[in-house]
Design an enzyme around this catalytic site. Structure first.
Site, short mmCIF file in Angstrom:
data_model
loop_
_atom_site.label_atom_id
_atom_site.label_comp_id
_atom_site.label_asym_id
_atom_site.label_seq_id
_atom_site.Cartn_x
_atom_site.Cartn_y
_atom_site.Cartn_z
N CYS A 92 -20.03 3.11 26.39
CA CYS A 92 -19.75 1.74 25.95
C CYS A 92 -18.34 1.31 26.39
O CYS A 92 -18.15 0.22 26.94
CB CYS A 92 -19.91 1.65 24.43
SG CYS A 92 -19.73 -0.01 23.78
N CYS A 93 -17.36 2.20 26.20
CA CYS A 93 -16.00 1.88 26.65
C CYS A 93 -15.97 1.74 28.17
O CYS A 93 -15.21 0.92 28.71
CB CYS A 93 -15.02 2.97 26.22
SG CYS A 93 -14.45 2.86 24.52
N CYS A 151 -11.87 -2.39 18.77
CA CYS A 151 -13.09 -3.14 18.51
C CYS A 151 -13.52 -3.00 17.05
O CYS A 151 -13.22 -1.99 16.40
CB CYS A 151 -14.22 -2.62 19.40
SG CYS A 151 -13.91 -2.83 21.17
N CYS A 156 -15.43 0.20 15.99
CA CYS A 156 -14.81 1.52 16.21
C CYS A 156 -13.40 1.60 15.62
O CYS A 156 -12.63 2.48 16.01
CB CYS A 156 -14.76 1.83 17.69
SG CYS A 156 -16.39 1.79 18.48
N CYS A 161 -9.94 5.27 24.92
CA CYS A 161 -11.05 4.46 25.44
C CYS A 161 -11.26 4.66 26.94
O CYS A 161 -12.23 4.18 27.49
CB CYS A 161 -10.81 2.98 25.14
SG CYS A 161 -9.20 2.38 25.67
S1 SF4 Z 1 -14.14 0.75 21.31
FE1 SF4 Z 1 -16.27 0.94 20.59
S2 SF4 Z 1 -17.24 -1.09 20.78
FE2 SF4 Z 1 -15.30 -1.10 21.92
S3 SF4 Z 1 -15.91 -0.70 24.01
FE3 SF4 Z 1 -15.35 1.30 23.10
S4 SF4 Z 1 -17.23 2.17 22.17
FE4 SF4 Z 1 -17.62 -0.01 22.69
#
Ligand code: SF4
Length: 257
Positions: free
Chosen positions: A144-145, A227, A230, A253
């Site tokens: 996701c990151c 975010c 998280c 991240c």
């Molecule tokens: S911090 Fe969490 S929601 Fe944001 S990009 Fe990374 S995994 Fe995705």
């Protein structure tokens, strides 16, 4: 009918930078000036954040970009930079799951200093869910990151020679050895950390003295803000970033290798 399998996504699948990585110890020439990174890092170690940023502006501007996370260190950096250069290149990564307070801080800083923060973002949340399923952040936060931060970061840093971050050695163990200047292997350009040696008091003293807008979540128990999915207030005894990815074995991240 069985549900369609959701493909696993590995962070390594994020495309590599177009430029091959250089040796971090290599001498590099920018506009006729030869840079020895170790020598520069040693010299910057004794300089203030203002003088460190002034050196970077003199050396790299306009091929220099300032990252803004709209946390407390961004407030400091925006103030310092705005007093040094009239057309700074600020940018931010919009994951589409930032706190509302983060956007209001962006707007407050933009209004106060008359600057624009260029937005970079990955695919939409809807497209991500279609491709990889719902709540990828809960199942594969690295992936996701990679989609929402690392890939937009590559776009943000394309065509520039140096970027400026707000990380501090005090943030966490993984950042304790951060140099003020060095080669960023992941993104293939120079990286400056002008606040590396600032402590918590330094940051707040500067913000208060100059009455700079800052993210109000800091007053609500969030020393580090990312975010919404998280980020939690850290537990007792944890460092300032221990509230990030509390349910995963993850501390960064992917922007600060
Ligand atoms: S911090 Fe969490 S929601 Fe944001 S990009 Fe990374 S995994 Fe995705």
């Amino acid at each position: 009918m069985a549900a369609a399998a959701i493909p696993l996504l590995e962070i390594e699948q994020v495309p590599a930078p177009a430029e091959p990585h250089k040796d971090a110890s290599a001498l590099t020439t920018v506009d006729g000036v030869t840079i020895d990174p170790r020598e520069v890092a040693a010299q910057l170690e004794g300089l203030s954040a203002q003088d460190t940023i002034a050196w970077a502006i003199e050396t790299f501007h306009p091929r220099l970009r300032f990252a803004a996370s709209f946390q407390k260190t961004s407030s400091v950096t925006v103030d310092i930079v705005s007093k040094l250069v009239g057309d700074p290149n600020f940018f931010y990564l919009d994951t589409d799951v930032l706190f509302e307070e983060t956007y209001t801080t962006r707007d407050a800083l933009a209004a106060r200093y008359g600057i624009e923060f260029q937005r970079f973002a990955g695919i939409s949340l809807e497209e991500q869910a279609q491709l990889y399923g719902d709540s990828l952040w809960a199942r594969q936060p690295d992936a996701c990151c990679g989609i929402r931060k690392v890939e937009p970061m590559r776009e943000a840093l394309a065509g520039v020679d140096c970027w400026v971050s707000g990380i501090r050695r005090e943030d966490s163990q993984t950042r304790a050895g951060a140099a003020k200047f060095g080669w960023d292997k992941r993104f293939g350009l120079w990286k400056l950390n002008p606040l590396a040696d600032w402590n918590e008091s330094d940051v707040w003293d500067y913000i208060n003295e100059h009455e700079i807008p800052y993210n109000p979540l800091h007053d609500g128990g969030y020393p580090s803000i990312g975010c919404t999915h998280c980020t939690r207030p850290p537990g007792a005894g944890g460092d300032s970033r221990s509230g990030r990815w509390v349910d995963a074995h993850k501390t960064e991240c992917g922007l600060h290798g």
